[in-house]
Write a protein that holds these residues in place. Structure first.
Motif, PDB file in Angstrom:
ATOM      1  N   PRO A 218      43.021  38.863  39.927  1.00 15.14           N
ATOM      2  CA  PRO A 218      42.851  37.903  38.828  1.00 15.14           C
ATOM      3  C   PRO A 218      41.424  37.918  38.276  1.00 15.14           C
ATOM      4  CG  PRO A 218      42.710  36.750  40.906  1.00 15.14           C
ATOM      5  CD  PRO A 218      42.987  38.199  41.244  1.00 15.14           C
ATOM      6  N   LEU A 219      41.301  37.503  37.030  1.00 13.95           N
ATOM      7  CA  LEU A 219      39.989  37.351  36.397  1.00 13.95           C
ATOM      8  C   LEU A 219      40.048  36.150  35.468  1.00 13.95           C
ATOM      9  CD1 LEU A 219      37.103  38.505  35.819  1.00 13.95           C
ATOM     10  CD2 LEU A 219      38.136  39.722  33.890  1.00 13.95           C
ATOM     11  N   VAL A 220      39.054  35.270  35.567  1.00 21.24           N
ATOM     12  CA  VAL A 220      38.938  34.113  34.683  1.00 21.24           C
ATOM     13  C   VAL A 220      37.931  34.447  33.589  1.00 21.24           C
ATOM     14  CG1 VAL A 220      38.399  31.655  34.516  1.00 21.24           C
ATOM     15  CG2 VAL A 220      39.446  32.573  36.611  1.00 21.24           C
ATOM     16  N   ILE A 221      38.282  34.179  32.338  1.00 24.19           N
ATOM     17  CA  ILE A 221      37.365  34.335  31.214  1.00 24.19           C
ATOM     18  C   ILE A 221      37.204  32.968  30.576  1.00 24.19           C
ATOM     19  CG2 ILE A 221      36.880  35.488  29.020  1.00 24.19           C
ATOM     20  CD1 ILE A 221      38.776  37.723  29.881  1.00 24.19           C
ATOM     21  N   VAL A 222      35.985  32.452  30.539  1.00 29.49           N
ATOM     22  CA  VAL A 222      35.748  31.119  29.987  1.00 29.49           C
ATOM     23  C   VAL A 222      34.912  31.230  28.719  1.00 29.49           C
ATOM     24  CG1 VAL A 222      35.953  29.949  32.198  1.00 29.49           C
ATOM     25  CG2 VAL A 222      33.715  30.737  31.441  1.00 29.49           C
ATOM     26  N   GLY A 223      35.152  30.317  27.802  1.00 28.92           N
ATOM     27  CA  GLY A 223      34.411  30.308  26.550  1.00 28.92           C
ATOM     28  C   GLY A 223      34.688  29.026  25.791  1.00 28.92           C
ATOM     29  N   GLY A 224      34.468  29.075  24.494  1.00 24.83           N
ATOM     30  CA  GLY A 224      34.671  27.892  23.678  1.00 24.83           C
ATOM     31  C   GLY A 224      33.493  26.943  23.765  1.00 24.83           C
ATOM     32  N   SER A 225      33.627  25.815  23.094  1.00 30.00           N
ATOM     33  CA  SER A 225      32.509  24.881  22.948  1.00 30.00           C
ATOM     34  C   SER A 225      32.768  23.569  23.672  1.00 30.00           C
ATOM     35  CB  SER A 225      32.275  24.595  21.458  1.00 30.00           C
ATOM     36  OG  SER A 225      33.359  23.858  20.927  1.00 30.00           O
ATOM     37  N   ASN A 226      31.721  22.732  23.670  1.00 34.86           N
ATOM     38  CA  ASN A 226      31.806  21.350  24.149  1.00 34.86           C
ATOM     39  C   ASN A 226      32.119  21.227  25.636  1.00 34.86           C
ATOM     40  OD1 ASN A 226      30.939  19.499  22.309  1.00 34.86           O
ATOM     41  ND2 ASN A 226      32.955  18.721  21.769  1.00 34.86           N
TER      42      ASN A 226
END
Length: 564
Positions: A218-226
């Motif tokens: 598995p791999l988690v990719i995080v992003g976005g704002s706030n």
């Protein structure tokens, strides 16, 4: 009536009194919690400026260019999670400010741009500086409107705040006709906004747990704002409990402490090739908050469109983003705060099959961030050593900003972000962003170190904002990486048209003299050995400080060198 005693709480008696449109608008800003705005003044909204004269609770920062003002407002929105506020005049002022709106849209930053407009009776005649802002900003903002009735100012402003902060955050544009602002009316104020966000269901949570249970790589990719402090902490707790490798999307490296054992690197320009390969090898990708845009996915190549080879779980605040490009195995509509809280609640119920996979991802990251030795023929400041020195010496809460350019590859690769909301950088790749953002950051957090990285071309977009930094006492440190060219464009030019240099050279001013002329501190640095002491002097100056770093134009990225 004394304007300083105008209504602040909906329902009080003073709402029966006559107020100008400008006063009604400024009172609405106070109700919605605005404590600072950025602007370039214009005659089209003089009534707003007049109301601000009697409103010391709102700090009014006057920029020298509307593009810089809108960038400052966007950066303030990133730092606070509340809408950054910008006021500009009609026509040219609005077109200049459109840059910040575009950044806010692609970066999902809450922001409201207020634009003065010609009087209603002159609309449609191509009056002086008239623009149809609904058409102009339609593709760039979440909502665009023109307030055509003074009595509806509280309604429009409340909707603007609600729209800018709810779901996927973004910019709102409101046009203000002069005769609406200078009219008067007795009108009730609207209550303060309350942003709303989607949350995962119990079924979503169970389905995600089942996906994790089946995974081996598995791999988690995080992003976005706030991402709030709590949301970032929840994410870190989830990653640690499951020992999941976590990669951050383009210019979202501050979501997770880069020192954590689960942090695997950033998916952006200058990505670690071994991380790119790991994405392709993963059997489950859990994407949280990120849109999985083209930079993060290397032109949509790390994950194939429309259905990735990896099983994709996509969590996003905007339901319209789910399935827009990628068809996920599991789509969950949830804002990052609710999503991170849901992830924290999940606990593994069986032996984790991917510990070696995660440990290898971490080892790859650590190896990639070791500063390599420079080419023996290198002349000038070694940017790897500079960034490494800052990484070792700056406090965890220091804020680093940058705009667009190859110089940023050194920063993204060799600096370890430790706290959320410490990286201010435009995911839309706008030049000139870093310096206005640094001013906004230093005004918002005067107790913190704020360091701006800017290429020579990037800094020259808004160098006049040195006057703003000096005027308002924003002693950030600006590191101008001077290689005498538009480095990113030159890199692509050399790939396609080797040896045919056209339009990419820059004839630079004396940056140090420029800083002195504005009343700032300035110093020239010509080798990495000189940098540490120069940086200490810049910090100790108590002024906005510019350090000009002369670098080797042939070293176009940490891993690429132009031929002689």
């Amino acid at each position: 009536m004394n304007n300083t005693e105008s209504s602040l709480t909906p329902g009080n008696a003073t709402q029966n009194a006559q107020r100008s449109g400008g006063r009604i608008l400024v009172d609405a800003l106070r109700i919605h919690g605005v404590d600072r705005l950025f602007c370039v003044p214009g005659e089209s909204y003089l009534d707003v400026l007049n109301a601000l004269h009697d409103t010391p609770e709102i700090d009014t920062i006057v920029s020298k260019h509307e593009g810089a003002a809108s960038n400052m407002a966007e950066a303030d929105g990133k730092l606070t999670g509340r809408p950054g506020i910008c006021f500009v005049t009609r026509g040219p002022g609005a077109t200049h400010a459109s840059c910040g709106v575009h950044i806010a849209f692609q970066d999902s930053t809450p922001m409201i741009l207020f634009i003065g407009q010609v009087a209603r009776e002159h609309r449609g005649r191509e009056a002086f500086q008239e623009v149809d802002y609904v058409q102009m900003f339609g593709p760039l903002a979440k909502w665009v409107a023109e307030i055509d009735d003074i009595r509806r100012i509280p309604e429009f402003v409340a909707r603007a705040f609600q729209c800018a902060t709810s779901g996927r955050p973004g910019p709102v544009v409101l046009a203000l006709p002069e005769d609406v602002l200078d009219g008067s009316a007795a009108v009730a104020d609207a209550p303060a906004y309350r942003p709303v966000s989607a949350a995962a269901s119990a079924e979503d949570e169970a389905a995600l747990a089942a996906e994790l249970a089946k995974a081996r790589r598995p791999l988690v990719i995080v992003g976005g704002s706030n991402w709030s402090t709590q949301a970032a902490a929840d994410l870190a707790e989830f990653a640690a409990a499951w020992n999941l490798p976590v990669a951050c999307a383009f210019r979202r490296q501050d979501i997770m402490d880069n020192r954590n054992d689960q942090y695997a690197g950033h998916m952006s320009l200058g990505i670690n090739p071994r991380l790119a390969e790991r994405v392709r090898q993963a059997d489950l990708v859990l994407a949280v908050g990120t849109r999985l845009g083209d930079i993060t996915t290397d032109g949509y190549n790390h994950l194939s469109v429309p259905q990735p080879a990896q099983r994709l779980v996509h969590i996003h605040a905007d339901a319209n983003e789910l399935g827009r490009v990628y068809q996920p195995a599991l789509a969950i509509n949830a804002g990052v705060t609710n999503a991170a809280a849901m992830l924290r609640r999940l606990r593994p119920t069986a032996h984790l099959a991917w510990n070696e996979w995660t440990n290898a991802a971490r080892s790859d990251y650590l190896a990639f961030t070791e500063v390599p030795a420079v080419d023996p023929s290198y002349q000038g400041v070694d940017m790897g050593r500079v960034v490494n020195m800052l990484d070792q010496s700056l406090p965890d809460e220091a804020v680093l900003t940058n705009g667009a350019g190859n110089y940023s590859v050194w920063l993204h690769r060799f600096y370890r972000y430790r706290q959320n909301r410490t990286q201010l950088a435009p995911t839309c790749g706008a030049m000139g962003y870093g310096f206005p953002a640094a001013i906004a950051a230093k005004l918002r957090h005067p107790e913190r170190d704020v360091v701006c990285f800017a290429g020579d071309g990037c800094f020259l977009m808004y160098p006049q904002e040195l006057a703003t930094a000096v005027q308002y006492g924003a002693p950030c440190v600006i590191i101008v990486v001077n290689n005498g060219m538009y480095g990113t464009i030159r890199m692509h030019q050399e790939k396609r048209f080797p040896g045919r240099i056209s339009a990419t050279g820059i004839h630079n001013p004396d940056f140090v003299a420029m800083a002195h002329a504005f009343g700032a501190y300035g110093e020239l640095v010509e080798s990495a050995d000189q940098f540490e002491a120069a940086f200490a002097r810049a910090r100790a100056s108590g002024k906005p400080a510019l350090l000009e770093l002369r670098t080797d134009p042939r070293q176009i990225t940490p891993a690429m060198r132009l031929k002689d």
